[in-house]
Each structure stands twice: as C-alpha cells, then as structure tokens.
Design a protein around this motif. Structure first.
Motif, PDB file in Angstrom:
ATOM      1  N   CYS A 117      55.259   5.505  54.477  1.00  0.00           N
ATOM      2  CA  CYS A 117      55.952   4.826  55.570  1.00  0.00           C
ATOM      3  C   CYS A 117      55.106   4.837  56.844  1.00  0.00           C
ATOM      4  O   CYS A 117      54.960   3.812  57.526  1.00  0.00           O
ATOM      5  CB  CYS A 117      57.298   5.503  55.802  1.00  0.00           C
ATOM      6  N   GLY A 118      54.531   5.984  57.175  1.00  0.00           N
ATOM      7  CA  GLY A 118      53.678   6.062  58.357  1.00  0.00           C
ATOM      8  C   GLY A 118      52.389   5.282  58.187  1.00  0.00           C
ATOM      9  O   GLY A 118      51.945   4.573  59.109  1.00  0.00           O
ATOM     10  N   ASP A 119      51.786   5.385  57.013  1.00  0.00           N
ATOM     11  CA  ASP A 119      50.554   4.660  56.715  1.00  0.00           C
ATOM     12  C   ASP A 119      50.758   3.157  56.870  1.00  0.00           C
ATOM     13  O   ASP A 119      49.879   2.428  57.343  1.00  0.00           O
ATOM     14  CB  ASP A 119      50.123   5.020  55.289  1.00  0.00           C
ATOM     15  N   ALA A 120      51.933   2.664  56.479  1.00  0.00           N
ATOM     16  CA  ALA A 120      52.227   1.230  56.541  1.00  0.00           C
ATOM     17  C   ALA A 120      52.144   0.675  57.958  1.00  0.00           C
ATOM     18  O   ALA A 120      51.955  -0.534  58.147  1.00  0.00           O
ATOM     19  CB  ALA A 120      53.620   0.975  55.972  1.00  0.00           C
ATOM     20  N   MET A 121      52.272   1.528  58.956  1.00  0.00           N
ATOM     21  CA  MET A 121      52.300   1.069  60.342  1.00  0.00           C
ATOM     22  C   MET A 121      50.912   0.985  60.976  1.00  0.00           C
ATOM     23  O   MET A 121      50.786   0.545  62.119  1.00  0.00           O
ATOM     24  CB  MET A 121      53.172   2.015  61.176  1.00  0.00           C
ATOM     25  N   THR A 122      49.876   1.370  60.246  1.00  0.00           N
ATOM     26  CA  THR A 122      48.565   1.499  60.884  1.00  0.00           C
ATOM     27  C   THR A 122      47.720   0.224  60.842  1.00  0.00           C
ATOM     28  O   THR A 122      47.271  -0.260  61.877  1.00  0.00           O
ATOM     29  CB  THR A 122      47.773   2.657  60.248  1.00  0.00           C
ATOM     30  N   PHE A 123      47.503  -0.328  59.646  1.00  0.00           N
ATOM     31  CA  PHE A 123      46.500  -1.390  59.543  1.00  0.00           C
ATOM     32  C   PHE A 123      46.933  -2.659  60.261  1.00  0.00           C
ATOM     33  O   PHE A 123      46.124  -3.300  60.944  1.00  0.00           O
ATOM     34  CB  PHE A 123      46.181  -1.682  58.077  1.00  0.00           C
ATOM     35  N   ILE A 124      48.202  -3.056  60.100  1.00  0.00           N
ATOM     36  CA  ILE A 124      48.685  -4.245  60.793  1.00  0.00           C
ATOM     37  C   ILE A 124      48.543  -4.072  62.309  1.00  0.00           C
ATOM     38  O   ILE A 124      48.157  -4.996  63.024  1.00  0.00           O
ATOM     39  CB  ILE A 124      50.164  -4.506  60.431  1.00  0.00           C
TER      40      ILE A 124
END
Length: 431
Positions: A117-124
């Motif tokens: 969930c946290g990782d999903a917020m990084t690249f975008i």
C-alpha cells in the motif's frame, strides 16, 4: 497566463535537488518491495510454506499495489506529491518493520500488504514531481532516471540485504533496513516541494464520486493511456517475476546453481536494467517514433531467450542464462515507454490519474504470473519448464492489444500536438 507558466517548468539545480528527494523515497520503496526476492527460500523455511503460499506474499503485495494505482493517481492530482509521499513512507516503513517481527505466516502476509500500500504511493508521485519541475522535452529521460533509481534499490536489496540475511539473520536484517524509511521521511518533510514558484497547477474545484468518475473516464478515453497500460503490461512482468520471487528458486532448484551464483545473475539483471534505462531514455527523447519499436523488440527478445532457457535439454549453459538476464534487464526500461504514450495524451491536472492507470498494467501481469507459476509448480511437482511457459500467454495477449491501439494513439497524439501548438502561439507572441 504568466511567461513562466507559458514556457513550462524551468528545470535547473533546484529541480534536480527537489526531484532527488522524491527519487530517494522511491529508491527505499523498491528496496523494501524486492527484499523478498532474495529471502524467498528463507521465508519458506521460516514460515513452513509451499510454493503457492510463498507466492501469496508477492501476489498480495502486488494486488494491493495494482489496486491502489488509480486511487493514488487521483490523490496525487488532488493533494499533491508531498502529502501522498509522506503517507506512503509511513506505510511501507511500518510494513517492513512488521515483516521483520512477524511470528506467523498470517501476520507476515498482512505486513507485505501494508508495504504494498505504501509502495503504491511512490512511483506515481515521483512521475508527477518530474512533470512539475522539468520541461516536457525532458520527460522520457527524467522518467527513465527515476526508474533507474528504483533499480539501484533493487541492486541494494540483491547485494546488501542478501548479505545481511546471511550475517545477522531475518529480524535484524529487515528491521535494520526499515531505518532507511525513517531517514527519507525526514528528507521529504524538510526539503520536498510540489512545484516551483509560479507553476502552481490548476486547482481542482470538484470533489466526490462525480469528479473521480470523470477523471478516470477522461483518461481512459485517450488511446494513448490505453496503449501505455498495455505497453507496461506486456514489457515489465517477466523481469518482475524473475526478480521479485521466482528467479532465485529457478536458478538454484531447476538449474542447479549455488545461491551465490544465482544472486550474481539476479544482480546482472539489475545492472543491465540500469544500462538499458539510460539508453532507452536518450533514444526516445531524441526520437519519439522509436517508442513502439523498442517496446515490441523488447517483448520479442525476452520471449525468445525465455523459451531458449526453459526449453534447453537439461541444465541451460551459463552463457544462455547470462544472455537471458541481460535481456530481462531491458524489461523495466521498456515498460517506462508506457508513460511516454500516456503523458502527451493527458493534461497536467490528469497526469496522476493517467499514470496510475498505466502503472496498473505491469503489476497486474506480474501478479497473475506469480500466481500461475506457483500453482503450476505445485501441480507439476516443481516443473519449472511448464510453470515458466505461462509467461508466453500474457505476452501474446498484451502484444495484440499494443498493435491494435498503435494507430489510434498516434493519430490522437498528432491531434493534441496541433492543438497545443495553436493555443501556445498567441501566448508566445504576447510574451
């Protein structure tokens, strides 16, 4: 419209400094994301699970990641990069810590979901940061450099975390790595800014479900967004599956290599990825027409080498495994081409949503293949030849979609370019 806004973001030293802070967050997120790739065999022993249950760690992590992409894109468009990245760092650091201390399979699974969930917020968020701080012509190389930082995180995971696991054990290795999350959180809070002065994005006045539906629908209507999604889907997942979970077991159990040699080959994938990232970014920045040929060529090359490695009678020779790992290194940079299709198709206030749609592609494909490989390994008594052949099904499907959409996307992109040129001409004349 101000002169600054008319000419776009300025770039420069401040842009590099701010963008580097965002990239450092993504770097740490990838270390955490890929940490299971070097710990898969340790995890199986620690929690006493089979191949399917082991695959569930990565599948759940990617399921959460993929499912979060559109919501994260909407959040980035509404709240800005700094707020979303801050939430992401807190979540993925908590997930890494939880994984370190989990006494059971169920709690470990929940920790990987939190990490995803946290990782999903990084690249975008990092992609949007790049579009806010650098001129559009720098878009391809800035995106590839961001991905390059992510692969550097993968390299740290492959080399450093693998060594720590051997030296200090599971809990100390994973808990110690979580300190990197706290460090980048401090950098983020102190130094990151959403955009340069004079380049504030348009305020989003709408809210609620109507806004969400319209943002998603408008992004999806663009053929460039859909072509970007299928490009990401088709190119990224073979290397992701290899690095995230199944590469180490395949090389050790099916090919009879030592864990040290297998780790070296995984490192080769990462190094190759970094080289291809720079090469692809430069090539596409200079010639946009190279996007589709590079993506299709990567898919074809990967399929040929993958088939040669799993179809070789007996153990594949080392030279073939080396070539396979070098070619797998092109998958990540080729997947970034998906964002180069969606970026010119969508206005700035919709970039986060469009990028979220594109970024779902490769992770949905990776999640599907991770599950298929695990199930097939259990069903066939660890026959990697059959299990790894599942890759070809998704490649064929994704490639068909790419070829189907290519002409529509090209026509629409030319239309956008004419509209932008027509709208900017009076502004430039007045400046």
């Amino acid at each position: 419209m101000s002169a600054a806004a008319a000419y776009g973001p300025p770039g420069g030293r401040q842009a590099i400094a701010v963008w580097s802070v965002g990239v450092s967050v993504y770097f740490v997120a990838v270390i955490f994301r890929t940490s299971l790739g070097v710990a898969g065999l340790d995890a199986a022993d620690r929690f006493g699970v089979n191949a399917s249950a082991l695959a569930a760690f990565s599948i759940l992590q990617l399921l959460v990641y993929a499912g979060m992409q559109i919501p994260v894109g909407l959040l980035v468009d509404r709240l800005g990069t700094k707020k979303v990245l801050t939430i992401g760092v807190v979540l993925f650091t908590a997930g890494q810590l939880g994984f370190a201390f989990s006494p059971s399979y169920g709690l470990a699974l929940a920790s990987r979901a939190l990490l995803g969930c946290g990782d999903a917020m990084t690249f975008i968020s990092v992609l949007r940061l790049g579009t806010r701080w650098f001129p559009a012509r720098r878009g391809p190389i800035v995106a590839q450099l961001a991905a390059l930082a992510g692969m550097a995180g993968n390299l740290v995971s492959t080399l450093v975390l693998a060594w720590l696991l051997h030296e200090v054990g599971w809990t100390a290795a994973f808990a110690g790595s979580a300190a990197a999350g706290a460090f980048v959180l401090v950098l983020l809070l102190l130094f990151l800014k959403d955009h340069p002065e004079g380049h504030e994005p348009p305020r989003v006045a709408q809210a609620g479900s109507a806004y969400v539906r319209e943002q998603i629908a408008a992004a999806w209507r663009e053929p460039g967004t859909r072509l970007g999604l299928w490009t990401h889907f088709t190119t990224q997942f073979p290397a992701m599956v290899f690095l995230l979970l199944w590469g180490m077991p395949f090389l050790v159990e099916a090919q009879g290599l030592s864990r040290g040699t297998a780790g070296g080959l995984l490192t080769l994938v990462v190094v190759s990825n970094m080289v291809f990232g720079v090469a692809f970014g430069q090539a596409i920045a200079r010639r946009h027409t190279a996007r589709l040929p590079v993506a299709v060529g990567t898919v074809a090359s990967t399929a040929v080498l993958w088939a040669a490695a799993i179809g070789y009678p007996g153990d594949a020779p080392m030279w073939l495994l080396i070539v396979l790992c070098v070619v797998l290194g092109a998958c990540g940079p080729a997947s970034m081409i998906g964002f180069d299709f969606s970026r010119p198709a969508n206005p700035p206030e919709r970039q986060g949503t469009a990028s979220g749609i594109v970024n779902m592609g490769g992770f949905v494909a990776s999640m599907t293949t991770l599950l298929a490989v695990g199930v097939l390994l259990d069903a066939t008594g660890d026959n990697y030849r059959i299990a790894f052949a599942s890759v070809f099904v998704l490649q064929a499907f994704g490639l068909t979609q790419m070829l189907r959409l290519r002409k529509k996307a090209a026509c629409r992109e030319r239309e956008h370019e004419r509209l932008v040129a027509a709208s900017s001409a009076p502004v430039e004349a007045s400046v």
